[in-house]
Design an enzyme around this catalytic site. Structure first.
Site, PDB file in Angstrom:
ATOM      1  CG  ASN A   9      -1.929   1.248   1.438  1.00  0.00           C
ATOM      2  OD1 ASN A   9      -1.700   1.980   0.293  1.00  0.00           O
ATOM      3  ND2 ASN A   9      -2.511   1.402   2.326  1.00  0.00           N
ATOM      4  CG  HIS A  95      -6.064   2.283   5.399  1.00  0.00           C
ATOM      5  ND1 HIS A  95      -5.410   3.106   6.240  1.00  0.00           N
ATOM      6  CD2 HIS A  95      -4.876   1.492   5.267  1.00  0.00           C
ATOM      7  CE1 HIS A  95      -4.248   2.821   6.432  1.00  0.00           C
ATOM      8  NE2 HIS A  95      -3.945   1.785   6.020  1.00  0.00           N
ATOM      9  CD  GLU A 167      -3.658  -2.041   7.657  1.00  0.00           C
ATOM     10  OE1 GLU A 167      -2.524  -2.248   6.912  1.00  0.00           O
ATOM     11  OE2 GLU A 167      -4.313  -0.969   7.250  1.00  0.00           O
ATOM     12  CB  SER A 212       5.186  -1.165  11.975  1.00  0.00           C
ATOM     13  OG  SER A 212       4.918   0.199  12.152  1.00  0.00           O
TER      14      SER A 212
HETATM   15  P1  13P Z   1       2.845   0.842   7.648  1.00  0.00           P
HETATM   16  O1  13P Z   1       3.741  -0.315   7.105  1.00  0.00           O
HETATM   17  O2  13P Z   1       3.802   1.961   7.256  1.00  0.00           O
HETATM   18  O3  13P Z   1       2.785   0.918   9.215  1.00  0.00           O
HETATM   19  O4  13P Z   1       1.368   0.885   7.032  1.00  0.00           O
HETATM   20  C1  13P Z   1       0.777  -0.088   7.260  1.00  0.00           C
HETATM   21  C2  13P Z   1      -0.715   0.379   6.569  1.00  0.00           C
HETATM   22  O5  13P Z   1      -1.245   1.066   6.937  1.00  0.00           O
HETATM   23  C3  13P Z   1      -0.819  -0.647   5.524  1.00  0.00           C
HETATM   24  O6  13P Z   1      -2.186  -0.419   4.871  1.00  0.00           O
END
Ligand code: 13P
Length: 275
Positions: A9, A95, A167, A212
């Site tokens: 993403n 999201h 997430e 992350s």
């Molecule tokens: P990061 O990997 O930068 O933490 O973002 C995760 C994310 O929001 C993927 O949709």
């Protein structure tokens, strides 16, 4: 049994030129990765040129958003049929950045999921609790409610194409990753909620972890049987780092038909090449 799915993403990063340069570097690496579904989710401006660059490759592409209506007076929006025309495989919906920064409700997200399924695009539905909610012991309740309210009634047999991304908001862009045990527990909640809704079909729905994910932590996360892939933000912006994460998703002992190595002690040869 579930083929891992690893998606980049990119959020609001990369011009068309940068996206094409990335594809050039990433495709040779992607061709070496077996047993994993891969997709890139660029910003809308790069979708069409990137889709051409990915044609005939093992890498699919995803949209980062979609509107719920097929057409109409919705300035700035893009519909599911418009994405389907370009060969879109997946679209991210719900999201936390869209929920939080753009005020999207779960009800609106549910309409987007329905629009995607109708257009033949597989939704990647994101759910996840905020830090205060986790600290208050409410993470499971929040995730269950988001699932309940963000999933529309789907035509029977269409659940399989659904992807859910767990997430936790406190892990997104913070460098603070959920431990594999904590992520696996939350994936268990998601799986249980999907089972109570879809019965046995829920076992075919892939649940990705996002927050992350980096090359250094990907293997431990992806070794959990309930973690069926990753939705990667920051670490997906570099093709080498994203390729390393994708490689960590390669099923162990793929030829034995499972994600785990075959049991020790004389079992070798059994179960090989089983679907
Ligand atoms: P990061 O990997 O930068 O933490 O973002 C995760 C994310 O929001 C993927 O949709």
């Amino acid at each position: 049994m579930r083929r891992p799915l690893v998606v980049a993403n990119w959020k609001m990063h990369k011009t068309v030129r940068e996206a094409l340069t990335y594809a050039e570097a990433f495709l040779p690496r992607a061709r070496e990765i077996e047993g994993v579904d891969l997709a890139l989710a660029p910003p809308f401006t790069a979708l069409e040129p990137l889709s051409r660059a990915l044609l005939g490759s093992p890498v699919a592409w995803a949209a980062q958003n979609v509107h719920a209506e097929p057409a109409g007076a919705f300035t700035g929006e893009v519909s599911a049929p418009m994405l389907a025309e370009l060969g879109c495989a997946f679209a991210i919906v719900g999201h936390s950045e869209r929920r939080r920064l753009f005020g999207e409700s779960s009800g609106f997200v549910a309409r987007k999921v329905a629009a995607l399924v109708a257009a033949g695009i597989r939704p990647i539905l994101c759910v996840g609790e905020q830090l205060e909610e986790r600290e208050a012991g409410r993470a499971r309740e929040v995730v269950e409610r988001q699932l309940e309210e963000s999933l529309p009634e789907l035509p029977s047999g269409r659940e399989d194409g659904l992807v859910v991304a767990y997430e936790p908001v406190w892990a997104i862009g913070t460098g603070r990753t959920a431990t594999p045990a904590l992520a696996a527990e939350a994936h268990g909640w998601v799986r249980a909620a999907l089972r109570s809704r879809y019965g046995g079909a829920a076992d075919r729905i892939r649940i990705q972890y996002g927050g992350s994910v980096k090359p250094e932590n990907a293997s431990a996360l992806l070794a959990e049987p309930e973690i069926d892939g990753a939705l990667v933000g920051g670490a997906s912006l570099d093709p080498e780092s994203f390729a390393a994460i994708a490689a960590a998703a390669v099923p162990q002992a793929a030829s034995a038909g499972g994600r785990r190595p075959p049991p020790a002690g004389g079992a070798s040869g059994q179960g090989r090449n089983q679907p």
